[in-house]
Motif scaffolding. Structure first.
Motif, PDB file in Angstrom:
ATOM      1  N   SER A  10       0.811  -1.213   0.000  1.00  0.00           N
ATOM      2  CA  SER A  10       0.000   0.000   0.000  1.00  0.00           C
ATOM      3  C   SER A  10       0.846   1.265   0.000  1.00  0.00           C
ATOM      4  O   SER A  10       0.359   2.340  -0.247  1.00  0.00           O
ATOM      5  N   LEU A  11       2.149   1.123   0.311  1.00  0.00           N
ATOM      6  CA  LEU A  11       2.969   2.325   0.336  1.00  0.00           C
ATOM      7  C   LEU A  11       3.238   2.824  -1.069  1.00  0.00           C
ATOM      8  O   LEU A  11       3.251   4.016  -1.322  1.00  0.00           O
ATOM      9  N   GLU A  12       3.452   1.872  -1.995  1.00  0.00           N
ATOM     10  CA  GLU A  12       3.830   2.314  -3.330  1.00  0.00           C
ATOM     11  C   GLU A  12       2.623   2.581  -4.202  1.00  0.00           C
ATOM     12  O   GLU A  12       2.530   3.583  -4.874  1.00  0.00           O
ATOM     13  N   SER A  13       1.674   1.613  -4.177  1.00  0.00           N
ATOM     14  CA  SER A  13       0.579   1.774  -5.122  1.00  0.00           C
ATOM     15  C   SER A  13      -0.587   2.413  -4.420  1.00  0.00           C
ATOM     16  O   SER A  13      -1.312   1.755  -3.675  1.00  0.00           O
ATOM     17  N   ASP A  14      -0.742   3.704  -4.610  1.00  0.00           N
ATOM     18  CA  ASP A  14      -1.873   4.329  -3.977  1.00  0.00           C
ATOM     19  C   ASP A  14      -3.117   4.147  -4.837  1.00  0.00           C
ATOM     20  O   ASP A  14      -4.228   4.180  -4.344  1.00  0.00           O
ATOM     21  N   SER A  15      -2.881   3.975  -6.146  1.00  0.00           N
ATOM     22  CA  SER A  15      -4.018   3.688  -7.007  1.00  0.00           C
ATOM     23  C   SER A  15      -4.539   2.334  -6.577  1.00  0.00           C
ATOM     24  O   SER A  15      -3.895   1.322  -6.755  1.00  0.00           O
ATOM     25  N   ASP A  16      -5.681   2.341  -5.953  1.00  0.00           N
ATOM     26  CA  ASP A  16      -6.213   1.116  -5.382  1.00  0.00           C
ATOM     27  C   ASP A  16      -6.416   0.087  -6.484  1.00  0.00           C
ATOM     28  O   ASP A  16      -7.314   0.216  -7.298  1.00  0.00           O
TER      29      ASP A  16
ATOM     30  N   GLY B  43     -15.465  -1.764  13.103  1.00  0.00           N
ATOM     31  CA  GLY B  43     -14.721  -2.858  13.739  1.00  0.00           C
ATOM     32  C   GLY B  43     -14.104  -3.797  12.735  1.00  0.00           C
ATOM     33  O   GLY B  43     -14.586  -4.900  12.505  1.00  0.00           O
ATOM     34  N   VAL B  44     -12.997  -3.316  12.154  1.00  0.00           N
ATOM     35  CA  VAL B  44     -12.338  -4.152  11.154  1.00  0.00           C
ATOM     36  C   VAL B  44     -11.878  -5.465  11.766  1.00  0.00           C
ATOM     37  O   VAL B  44     -11.942  -6.519  11.140  1.00  0.00           O
ATOM     38  N   GLU B  45     -11.458  -5.378  13.032  1.00  0.00           N
ATOM     39  CA  GLU B  45     -10.924  -6.591  13.670  1.00  0.00           C
ATOM     40  C   GLU B  45     -11.979  -7.673  13.743  1.00  0.00           C
ATOM     41  O   GLU B  45     -11.703  -8.846  13.475  1.00  0.00           O
ATOM     42  N   SER B  46     -13.211  -7.254  14.126  1.00  0.00           N
ATOM     43  CA  SER B  46     -14.224  -8.305  14.266  1.00  0.00           C
ATOM     44  C   SER B  46     -14.544  -8.934  12.926  1.00  0.00           C
ATOM     45  O   SER B  46     -14.757 -10.145  12.822  1.00  0.00           O
ATOM     46  N   ILE B  47     -14.557  -8.093  11.867  1.00  0.00           N
ATOM     47  CA  ILE B  47     -14.825  -8.664  10.546  1.00  0.00           C
ATOM     48  C   ILE B  47     -13.709  -9.618  10.148  1.00  0.00           C
ATOM     49  O   ILE B  47     -13.956 -10.700   9.623  1.00  0.00           O
ATOM     50  N   ARG B 176      -7.379  -8.022   1.271  1.00  0.00           N
ATOM     51  CA  ARG B 176      -7.801  -6.684   0.839  1.00  0.00           C
ATOM     52  C   ARG B 176      -8.309  -5.866   2.002  1.00  0.00           C
ATOM     53  O   ARG B 176      -8.021  -4.670   2.114  1.00  0.00           O
ATOM     54  N   LEU B 177      -9.077  -6.515   2.889  1.00  0.00           N
ATOM     55  CA  LEU B 177      -9.624  -5.794   4.031  1.00  0.00           C
ATOM     56  C   LEU B 177      -8.505  -5.275   4.913  1.00  0.00           C
ATOM     57  O   LEU B 177      -8.519  -4.120   5.350  1.00  0.00           O
ATOM     58  N   TYR B 178      -7.527  -6.152   5.145  1.00  0.00           N
ATOM     59  CA  TYR B 178      -6.406  -5.758   5.988  1.00  0.00           C
ATOM     60  C   TYR B 178      -5.665  -4.568   5.391  1.00  0.00           C
ATOM     61  O   TYR B 178      -5.352  -3.596   6.081  1.00  0.00           O
ATOM     62  N   ASN B 179      -5.390  -4.653   4.075  1.00  0.00           N
ATOM     63  CA  ASN B 179      -4.676  -3.552   3.422  1.00  0.00           C
ATOM     64  C   ASN B 179      -5.485  -2.273   3.455  1.00  0.00           C
ATOM     65  O   ASN B 179      -4.955  -1.176   3.658  1.00  0.00           O
ATOM     66  N   TRP B 180      -6.789  -2.396   3.236  1.00  0.00           N
ATOM     67  CA  TRP B 180      -7.653  -1.230   3.272  1.00  0.00           C
ATOM     68  C   TRP B 180      -7.570  -0.573   4.641  1.00  0.00           C
ATOM     69  O   TRP B 180      -7.475   0.639   4.775  1.00  0.00           O
ATOM     70  N   ASP B 181      -7.567  -1.419   5.671  1.00  0.00           N
ATOM     71  CA  ASP B 181      -7.482  -0.901   7.022  1.00  0.00           C
ATOM     72  C   ASP B 181      -6.158  -0.191   7.264  1.00  0.00           C
ATOM     73  O   ASP B 181      -6.115   0.900   7.856  1.00  0.00           O
ATOM     74  N   VAL B 182      -5.067  -0.806   6.794  1.00  0.00           N
ATOM     75  CA  VAL B 182      -3.748  -0.197   6.976  1.00  0.00           C
ATOM     76  C   VAL B 182      -3.714   1.170   6.299  1.00  0.00           C
ATOM     77  O   VAL B 182      -3.248   2.167   6.871  1.00  0.00           O
ATOM     78  N   GLN B 186      -3.192   4.859   7.998  1.00  0.00           N
ATOM     79  CA  GLN B 186      -2.144   5.785   7.549  1.00  0.00           C
ATOM     80  C   GLN B 186      -2.743   7.131   7.212  1.00  0.00           C
ATOM     81  O   GLN B 186      -2.203   8.188   7.555  1.00  0.00           O
ATOM     82  N   ALA B 187      -3.907   7.091   6.526  1.00  0.00           N
ATOM     83  CA  ALA B 187      -4.553   8.354   6.144  1.00  0.00           C
ATOM     84  C   ALA B 187      -4.952   9.120   7.397  1.00  0.00           C
ATOM     85  O   ALA B 187      -4.762  10.335   7.488  1.00  0.00           O
ATOM     86  N   LEU B 188      -5.462   8.413   8.403  1.00  0.00           N
ATOM     87  CA  LEU B 188      -5.865   9.070   9.638  1.00  0.00           C
ATOM     88  C   LEU B 188      -4.672   9.692  10.342  1.00  0.00           C
ATOM     89  O   LEU B 188      -4.731  10.817  10.842  1.00  0.00           O
ATOM     90  N   ASN B 189      -3.566   8.941  10.382  1.00  0.00           N
ATOM     91  CA  ASN B 189      -2.381   9.450  11.068  1.00  0.00           C
ATOM     92  C   ASN B 189      -1.784  10.637  10.343  1.00  0.00           C
ATOM     93  O   ASN B 189      -1.197  11.519  10.967  1.00  0.00           O
ATOM     94  N   ALA B 190      -1.941  10.620   9.014  1.00  0.00           N
ATOM     95  CA  ALA B 190      -1.339  11.707   8.243  1.00  0.00           C
ATOM     96  C   ALA B 190      -2.063  13.021   8.488  1.00  0.00           C
ATOM     97  O   ALA B 190      -1.489  14.093   8.360  1.00  0.00           O
ATOM     98  N   LYS B 191      -3.362  12.926   8.884  1.00  0.00           N
ATOM     99  CA  LYS B 191      -4.144  14.172   9.021  1.00  0.00           C
ATOM    100  C   LYS B 191      -3.628  15.024  10.155  1.00  0.00           C
ATOM    101  O   LYS B 191      -3.418  14.559  11.245  1.00  0.00           O
TER     102      LYS B 191
END
Lengths: 138, 191
Positions: A10-16, B43-47, B176-182, B186-191
């Motif tokens: 996810s770090l490199e490919s931001d295009s989902d 609750g991503v963890e529960s899913i 995919r769910l895990y990556n989406w969560d990560v 990251q987006a939240l932390n960046a804010k």
């Protein structure tokens, strides 16, 4: 069983990299073929072992001098005594059958490998490094 | 919901192949769009745990099916051997010869036996039952058993394939769910 791993960096490919239903189905098809291929490989190994045994047996048969001695031939779990000719014939029959089976299995293996490499190209084209489709070589 | 509708085509195409649907194997819903899927879920963890549990169940079912497959795979050569033996008996009966055999008394003990040409055989049917048949009937029965065994094996293969598909789908969903969560974190932390 070989595993198909999909990981997204996810770090490199931001295009989902969006996985569509079609992609999922391709991945599933690939996994199926892979499992089948491994099973066929196992079968092929067994059949080749059988063929080797039969070849050894027919070689040993040639070494027997006494033409009239009955040869105990395995049918099921008992040995049936045959004369030399019948025994040779039976061995040849058994060998032919195993050879035919081996040919059929090899043909199917090649078929599956073609399908798999086809799917591999498609999936690698879409996902690049995010997907790992290699079989775990033992 | 979009994802279940998308799954219907698969089941349709599988039904068209003429085989009955899969012995109680629940179908894994494919997640088309993770964002939309997660929008009403917290609750991503529960899913993830749910999906993991599902994956565990699939693995268990796979073990069952594999055991059944192994049993069937071992039955088929046995039936084949009996069929071979009947063929030999038939051939000898035609020539009206006696058959000399080494007979299995126990694993390491054989005994010589002479078999007269005969047209009756006894088949072991299981459950301590053995019946006498003529050669033709015995052959017909064994061939029928062989066919049934092959059919069952095909069915088990079919079920296993479907099961593997569901497992792969679940695995991909989890990844995919895990990556989406990560990414979300990251987006939240960046804010």
């Amino acid at each position: 069983m070989a595993s198909v791993a999909v990981s997204k960096d996810s770090l490199e490919s931001d295009s989902d990299i969006h996985i569509t239903l079609e992609d999922q189905q391709k991945i599933n098809r690939f996994a199926r073929h892979n499992a089948k291929w491994e099973e066929l490989r196992e079968d092929l190994k067994n059949k080749k072992g059988d063929l080797q045994n039969l070849e050894d047996a027919s070689d040993d048969l040639l070494l027997v001098d006494d033409e009239s001695a009955p040869i105990p031939f395995v049918v099921g779990e008992v040995f049936v005594h045959f004369n030399m000719e019948d025994a040779k014939e039976k061995l040849e029959e058994a060998k032919d059958k195993v050879k035919k089976d081996i040919e059929a299995i090899e043909a199917e293996c090649t078929n599956i490998k073609t399908l798999m490499s086809d799917l591999k190209t498609q999936l690698y084209a879409k996902f690049g490094n995010s997907i790992n489709l290699e079989a775990e070589e033992e | 919901m979009a994802s279940t509708a998308a799954c219907e085509p698969i089941e349709e195409s599988l039904k068209l192949s003429g085989k009955k649907s899969f012995a109680g194997i629940p179908e894994a819903t494919f997640v088309e769009d993770v964002d939309a899927y997660m929008k009403d879920r917290e609750g991503v963890e529960s899913i993830l745990r749910q999906l993991d549990e599902q994956h565990g169940k699939y693995k268990f079912m796979e073990l069952n099916l594999l055991a059944r497959k192994k049993k069937l795979k071992s039955q088929i050569p046995d039936i084949q051997k009996s069929l071979d033996m009947i063929q030999v008996l038939e051939a000898k009966r035609k020539t009206n010869e006696q058959i000399e055999t080494h007979f299995l008394l126990s694993d390491l003990l054989y005994s010589r036996a002479v078999i007269e040409p005969t047209d009756k055989v006894c088949l072991w049917l299981g459950a301590n039952v053995m019946l006498e048949y003529t050669l033709e009937d015995a052959k017909a029965l064994l061939e029928k058993n062989h066919e049934t065994a092959m059919k069952n094996l095909a069915q088990v293969h079919h079920d296993l394939d479907f099961l593997r598909d569901q497992m792969t789908t679940t695995e991909v969903n989890m990844a995919r769910l895990y990556n989406w969560d990560v990414k979300r974190r990251q987006a939240l932390n960046a804010k």
